[in-house]
Design an enzyme around this catalytic site. Structure first.
Site, PDB file in Angstrom:
ATOM      1  N   TYR A  85      42.763  45.791  66.291  1.00 51.13           N
ATOM      2  CA  TYR A  85      43.504  46.817  67.025  1.00 51.13           C
ATOM      3  C   TYR A  85      44.542  46.163  67.923  1.00 51.13           C
ATOM      4  O   TYR A  85      44.203  45.335  68.775  1.00 51.13           O
ATOM      5  CB  TYR A  85      42.498  47.611  67.878  1.00 51.13           C
ATOM      6  CG  TYR A  85      42.906  48.982  68.344  1.00 51.13           C
ATOM      7  CD1 TYR A  85      44.222  49.427  68.297  1.00 51.13           C
ATOM      8  CD2 TYR A  85      41.950  49.844  68.867  1.00 51.13           C
ATOM      9  CE1 TYR A  85      44.564  50.688  68.737  1.00 51.13           C
ATOM     10  CE2 TYR A  85      42.276  51.113  69.316  1.00 51.13           C
ATOM     11  CZ  TYR A  85      43.591  51.530  69.262  1.00 51.13           C
ATOM     12  OH  TYR A  85      43.917  52.776  69.705  1.00 51.13           O
TER      13      TYR A  85
ATOM     14  N   LYS B 136      44.757  48.502  63.201  1.00 52.73           N
ATOM     15  CA  LYS B 136      45.331  49.714  63.754  1.00 52.73           C
ATOM     16  C   LYS B 136      46.426  49.271  64.704  1.00 52.73           C
ATOM     17  O   LYS B 136      46.163  48.615  65.709  1.00 52.73           O
ATOM     18  CB  LYS B 136      44.289  50.555  64.489  1.00 52.73           C
ATOM     19  CG  LYS B 136      44.879  51.846  65.056  1.00 52.73           C
ATOM     20  CD  LYS B 136      43.876  52.660  65.858  1.00 52.73           C
ATOM     21  CE  LYS B 136      44.565  53.902  66.434  1.00 52.73           C
ATOM     22  NZ  LYS B 136      43.680  54.651  67.372  1.00 52.73           N
TER      23      LYS B 136
END
Length: 306
Positions: free
Chosen positions: A137, A165
């Site tokens: 992330y 992400k």
């Protein structure tokens, strides 16, 4: 590792009771509503879930509630397990694996200004703690630092890491990651600018507003795949306008106000979240009731996805 993870996922909200305790019936209400949107899957326990305001025990319990609520569907479940403590992250990761989740994701370690080497070894340990694929992330706004292409690329090269992400607006970094990691899944995390992320190399999205507009984002993704830029721009404008209304009342409280307006008993946000301005409530609900908006959120036209 599992096969293809790309596609559109709702960053699932958490259902709280009026006293802000974790509330299983309200959590199930949210899951049931989102499952009707036609999304690829659910991203459970992330920032949208207010996980930074929840205990590890609560997140552990939430994983089980969501897994059970979604058992009759074929959605993909990604458990966000990123905690400041690696021990807590591994505990959540192993619980998700035992429950039958499909993948994991994690914020980089936060609460302190960790070095790139410490972040690398955090992800290395987490990726090796289970057999599930890990989505790392990049979210500078949450952790207070932006990672370089080299730092992120080294993490994506780790065994067990399936993708990222990407919730940064540095699209040059995103495009460089796509060039270097053609087989990795790249989720874009900025709902109101999903088009730009997709054009830069993202092959999926994970977003907060997907809880409300899931059908719209599925249609937006299809339009991008088909090269229908006019349709994609029209759909992205709805997303952008909605996010503009959310900024007036507060993003998290505004999304829950939206679901409540649509008849979903989802409960409040947990303090210190609060409505920023009561003046924004009426424009938000008026937006949701517009003739060209309502079909995407009302649930009355479930086939309207293309």
């Amino acid at each position: 590792m599992t096969a293809c993870l790309d596609g559109m996922y709702a960053a699932l909200l958490t259902g709280f009771a009026d006293n802000e305790d974790l509330d299983e019936p309200r959590q199930r209400n949210i899951v049931n509503h989102v499952l009707r949107q036609g999304l690829k899957g659910l991203y459970v326990g992330g920032s949208t879930a207010e996980s930074g305001l929840m205990t590890t025990d609560e997140l552990h319990e939430q994983q089980g509630i969501v897994k059970d609520a979604a058992k009759a569907s074929d959605v993909t479940l990604i458990a966000h397990v990123g905690q400041p403590s690696l021990r807590d992250s591994i505990r959540l990761a192993r619980n998700a694996e035992n429950l039958g989740y499909d993948a994991l994701s994690a914020l980089p370690p936060h609460s302190y200004r960790f070095t790139p080497d410490e972040i690398f070894h955090y992800y290395k340990a987490l990726a090796s703690a289970t057999s599930l694929p890990l989505i790392v992330y990049e979210v500078p706004g949450r952790v207070g630092r932006e990672s370089s292409v080299a730092e992120l690329s080294a993490i994506l090269d780790l065994p067990g890491v399936a993708g990222i992400k990407f919730s940064s607006m540095n699209l040059f970094v995103l495009s460089q990651l796509r060039s270097r990691h053609s087989d990795s899944t790249i989720f874009f995390g900025s709902d109101e600018t999903y088009m730009t992320g997709a054009l830069s190399g993202a092959n999926g999205g994970i977003g907060s507003t997907y809880n409300v507009f899931g059908k719209l984002y599925v249609a937006l993704d299809k339009a991008m795949e088909a090269g229908d830029m006019d349709r994609a721009r029209d759909l992205q404008k709805i997303s952008r306008d909605y996010v503009g209304h959310l900024f007036e009342v507060g993003v998290m409280p505004g999304i829950k106000l939206s679901l409540q307006h649509l008849g979903v008993d989802c409960g409040p946000c947990r303090a210190p979240f609060r409505i920023l301005s009561d003046a924004g409530r009426a424009p938000l609900t008026a937006f949701l009731e517009q003739a060209d908006i309502a079909p995407w959120v009302s649930g009355k036209q479930d086939t309207l996805t293309a």
